[in-house]
Design a protein around this motif. Structure first.
Motif: not given
Length: 214
Positions: A158-175
């Motif tokens: 549902n959601v991913t967050v990216q910075a240069w060289g890093y990534q995080l995938a999560v299912d909820s904006a509440d994470d």
């Protein structure tokens, strides 16, 4: 006739104030716990940003795993990327405006990748995500320099967050890991720290815009 000895008064000890002692013990333990947590929290705050990112459960560190992907050449037109959404690599000369900008449509990866190079964190979400969830993501980004947000058509979560060289995938904006990621990576992860986020491309659409900043 023997004189009778006077009876000695019995010594009766004063009762111990067990309730007071117990109260002091509880307060002491509580105070020690607060002090201990404060020291622990302080030690966490003093950790390098790379350690803070590494401690996030589920994060992918491409700086360590695939450094050869994180090239920094300026190239025109559409470009291929090893990771979707991108976490770095060659990109267009114009960056995507990332002064806390919330886009309501997908944006060109080639511009967003340039924003990551400047130190931006790119928040992406799956189209059709609940409006309340989108609002919670936007609240983390809107008006916050070195962040940007857009929907992305090719997410597997549902959601991913990216910075240069890093990534995080999560299912909820509440994470809560989203906040930890942004706090640790914003500005600091970019190889061109201090480069601007304002003055970039503001158009939506996945086709790169020609021209712009270099």
């Amino acid at each position: 006739m023997a004189r009778k000895r006077a009876a000695r008064p019995l010594s009766v000890g004063r009762p111990r104030p067990w309730a007071t002692i117990a109260a002091f013990a509880v307060v002491g333990t509580f105070t020690a716990g607060i002090i201990g947590y404060g020291v622990y929290a302080s030690s966490l705050a003093d950790r390098p940003w790379t350690d803070k990112l590494a401690a996030i459960d589920g994060i992918t560190d491409y700086v360590a795993q695939k450094p050869a992907w994180l090239t920094q050449q300026h190239k025109p037109g559409s470009l291929p990327y090893e990771v979707t959404p991108s976490v770095g690599g060659d990109h267009n000369g114009a960056w995507q405006n990332c002064s806390g900008t919330v886009y309501d449509a997908p944006i060109a990866t080639e511009h967003a990748t340039h924003s990551l190079e400047h130190g931006a964190v790119w928040v992406t979400y799956r189209p059709g995500l609940d409006a309340g969830q989108v609002r919670k993501l936007a609240d983390r980004v809107q008006g916050r320099d070195y962040t940007l947000m857009s929907p992305h058509d090719q997410l597997t979560s549902n959601v991913t967050v990216q910075a240069w060289g890093y990534q995080l995938a999560v299912d909820s904006a509440d994470d809560a890991r989203i906040d930890t990621f942004i706090s640790a990576a914003r500005v600091k992860a970019g190889p061109e720290q201090g480069a601007p986020c304002s003055g970039g491309n503001t158009a939506t659409g996945t086709t790169p815009q020609q021209g712009g900043q270099q």
